[in-house]
Write an enzyme that holds these catalytic residues in place. Sequence first.
Site, short mmCIF file in Angstrom:
data_model
loop_
_atom_site.label_atom_id
_atom_site.label_comp_id
_atom_site.label_asym_id
_atom_site.label_seq_id
_atom_site.Cartn_x
_atom_site.Cartn_y
_atom_site.Cartn_z
N HIS A 18 9.76 -0.43 -7.32
CA HIS A 18 9.54 -0.78 -8.73
C HIS A 18 10.61 -0.13 -9.60
O HIS A 18 10.89 1.05 -9.45
CB HIS A 18 8.19 -0.23 -9.22
N HIS A 40 8.52 -2.34 -1.15
CA HIS A 40 9.12 -2.77 -2.41
C HIS A 40 9.35 -1.56 -3.32
O HIS A 40 8.65 -0.56 -3.22
CB HIS A 40 8.29 -3.84 -3.12
#
Length: 142
Positions: A102, A100
């Site tokens: 950010h 992922h």
Amino acid sequence: MEDCIFCKIIRNEIPSTTVYEDDYVKAFLDISQVTPGHTLMVPKVHVADIFEYDEKLAAEIFARIPIIAKAIKASDPKIAGMNIINNNGALAYQSVFHSHIHFIPRYTKDDDFAIRFGDHTDQYTPAQLQTIADNIKANLEV
């Protein structure tokens, strides 16, 4: 698909506040909201970290970074900057082992977020730096 929290969010089994979605990624507000607008972008295919990406996946995922970043910045005129972070491995602060990215909008220096880069310039000779570079070059797969 795996059974991790991000896979469940992708499958809409866990609610999220989605800001963008297509065939390759889902981007949604991070529940922690380190700063207002803190967004996570995850590949729809389960890969633990950057080390599991192939070139095609990387091209698709990373092509979406400017799209998401520009939308976040345009959403609030008070955003003065943005950190875009991808942690890989527990030692690098990865806490969910589904890759992922950010997007952390920055408003002020005092917004409860910090990164510290140590300066070790005086600890490496040019020869030592060249040895490090040579070791990296020897492992490139291009």
